[in-house]
Design an enzyme around this catalytic site. Structure first.
Site, PDB file in Angstrom:
ATOM      1  N   ASN A 169       0.800  -1.234   0.000  1.00 24.03           N
ATOM      2  CA  ASN A 169       0.000   0.000   0.000  1.00 24.03           C
ATOM      3  C   ASN A 169       0.831   1.281   0.000  1.00 24.03           C
ATOM      4  OD1 ASN A 169       0.815  -0.548   2.622  1.00 24.03           O
ATOM      5  ND2 ASN A 169      -1.114   0.039   3.569  1.00 24.03           N
ATOM      6  N   GLU A 264       5.395  -3.952  11.841  1.00 21.90           N
ATOM      7  CA  GLU A 264       4.053  -3.356  11.941  1.00 21.90           C
ATOM      8  C   GLU A 264       3.140  -4.244  11.121  1.00 21.90           C
ATOM      9  OE1 GLU A 264       0.781  -2.070  10.718  1.00 21.90           O
ATOM     10  OE2 GLU A 264       1.963  -0.640   9.532  1.00 21.90           O
ATOM     11  N   CYS A 298      -3.142   0.539   7.087  1.00 18.19           N
ATOM     12  CA  CYS A 298      -3.098  -0.043   8.436  1.00 18.19           C
ATOM     13  C   CYS A 298      -3.771   0.869   9.448  1.00 18.19           C
ATOM     14  CB  CYS A 298      -1.648  -0.295   8.846  1.00 18.19           C
ATOM     15  SG  CYS A 298      -0.838  -1.541   7.831  1.00 18.19           S
TER      16      CYS A 298
END
Length: 496
Positions: A169, A264, A298
């Protein structure tokens, strides 16, 4: 255009090369990996399918280059990073074009990502010079029972070879957020880009090549995760792994052994709305936070927990804004563009069908064409629905009505994720208390969750990650402490 001008050497025929030892090379495998355009659902680009033997050679040259780079003065490292940042910004157009075609990101946002990445690299260079240029001086008599017979000098030294794995992304921005700190700290870097976003990453790496970094210091290997993924993450030559992505990170963490990890891994970011909140502000942030880049972030708003007394008014305001969202191809700068793959679209559809079966209120008609899913607000969502807990990574936002602040906090904390969250209220005292109670790495007050500015700390709790990102934290994470102790024959006190 991609693969032209200064980027001409990174492609041969219709297949982009991989980068190692300061050269662009074809894989000995003779195979390639197709990159599917999410909008057309046809092959847009091809990249090399590197072999495990080629990975071994990359690691070997990375180790050698790192030893020389560690002896390069800090100011020189920073100078080269500034040069790479300038080149990246100069050539933002072809890189942005790749992002549009590889990950269907709206055109205006792709340019922003590349420029932001250049700024991140420059800031990293400046911050690195500051924090790595300082050490600590300790004296022994500060600890009980000791005279001043020992001087301890501490400094930060590089870890070695850093393996960077960014997600689809933000493939350029989240790549340089790992590359910049690694290089300024004196490490070498091996980049394994995501398949969707690989060509944009290869163009970005060429900008570092044009800046004049030493051969072997930066490498970029492409290929199938099934063939080189575990081989890379478990490679004995890797001294640090920085990964951004999903469940794969949990698997990596179990296999990585003693290698330092920075991870992450996604979130289920909750938006808690109190009765006194500015509902126009909340609605605007739900749109921005939940639907920008079709929710494929996210830090997207992934569940709204709103007090029952203001729920009707909020849903009405959000619905009015959803109706104005432009849906279509990324080339036309639409707000909602196709999600990255057919499998992603199928997963999102599965969440919607589950919610429908269990009685959620569909504020809009569910609509899908290929990978393009129209924005959807789901009201009256209950905890027994999958969408209440799972991360959709798509343009679908569930609303759960709550009767108390405690109920909202409980739902937030019951999630296995803990990346970010937000609370909307005019009462700062309540906001702080709720922030302290939420088990997330960051809580935004009166704004949607967000990663950045890039020098802010960024971290997740529970299954959302390990360690902390942000430029300063990343530099520190990619170094270790080295101490040198001077032993004096007799105690020595300044001016004593």
């Amino acid at each position: 255009m991609a693969g032209t001008g200064v980027f001409e050497e990174i492609i041969e025929g219709d297949v982009f090369k991989y980068y190692t030892d300061g050269e662009w090379k074809k894989s000995a495998s003779g195979k390639s990996v197709a990159i599917i355009n999410p909008t057309t659902r046809t092959t847009q680009y091809k990249v090399q399918a590197c072999t495990q033997e080629e990975v071994n050679k990359v690691m070997e040259s990375s180790k050698i280059a790192q030893k020389h780079w560690a002896k390069t003065p800090l100011w020189k490292r920073a100078e080269l990073l500034h040069k790479a940042a300038a080149i990246l910004k100069e050539h933002k157009a072809p890189i942005a074009e790749c992002l549009v075609k590889e990950i269907a990101k709206p055109a205006k946002d792709t340019v922003t990502e590349v420029v932001r990445s250049g700024d991140l690299i420059s800031y990293c260079a400046e911050e690195g010079v500051r924090i790595l240029g300082e050490g600590k001086f300790l004296v022994s008599d500060s600890f009980p029972g000791n005279e001043r017979t020992k001087y301890c000098l501490t400094s930060k030294i590089p870890l070695g070879v850093v393996l960077a794995i960014p997600p689809f992304n933000y493939p350029v921005n989240l790549a340089v957020s790992k590359i910049g700190p690694a290089l300024i700290a004196g490490n070498s870097l091996v980049l394994k880009p995501p398949t969707q976003g690989a060509v944009a990453c290869l163009h970005m790496v060429q900008c570092f090549n044009l800046a004049g970094f030493p051969k072997g210091l930066i490498s970029c290997v492409t290929g199938k995760g099934s063939e080189i993924g575990d081989f890379l993450t478990m490679h004995p030559g890797v001294n640090c792994i920085s990964f951004t992505g999903g469940d794969t990170g949990i698997s990596i963490s179990k296999k990585a052994g003693m290698v330092p990890l920075q991870m992450e891994l996604g979130g289920k970011d909750a938006c808690i709305v109190l009765e006194d909140a500015d509902l126009d502000l909340v609605a605007a942030n739900i749109i921005k936070g939940g639907f920008s880049y079709s929710g494929q972030r996210c830090t997207a708003v992934k569940v709204v927990l709103v007090m029952e007394s203001v729920a009707d008014a909020l849903v009405e305001k959000v619905n009015a804004k959803v109706a104005k969202l432009k849906v279509g191809p990324p080339e036309e700068d639409c707000d909602i563009t196709p999600v990255v793959s057919e499998s992603s679209a199928n997963f999102i559809e599965g969440l919607a069908k589950d919610a429908k079966t269990k009685g959620a209120t569909f504020c809009q008609e569910y609509k899908r064409e290929g990978n393009l899913i129209w924005p959807l607000l789901l009201d009256n969502v209950r905890p027994d629905m999958r969408i209440a807990w799972e991360e959709p990574f798509g343009p679908i936002v569930p609303v759960i009505r709550i009767n108390s602040i405690e109920e909202g906090i409980h739902h937030c904390n019951a999630s296995n994720f803990g990346l970010q969250g937000c609370v909307f209220t005019k009462d700062i005292n309540k906001a702080i208390l709720i922030s302290d109670a939420m088990e997330t790495g960051t809580v935004q007050i009166n704004s949607a969750p967000a990663r950045g500015p890039d020098h802010f700390p960024f971290q997740g709790l529970k299954d959302s990650g390990i360690g902390s990102q942000g430029i300063t934290n990343s530099i520190n994470m990619m170094t270790k402490i080295k101490s040198t102790v001077i032993n004096l024959p007799t105690p020595s006190y300044t001016m004593g």
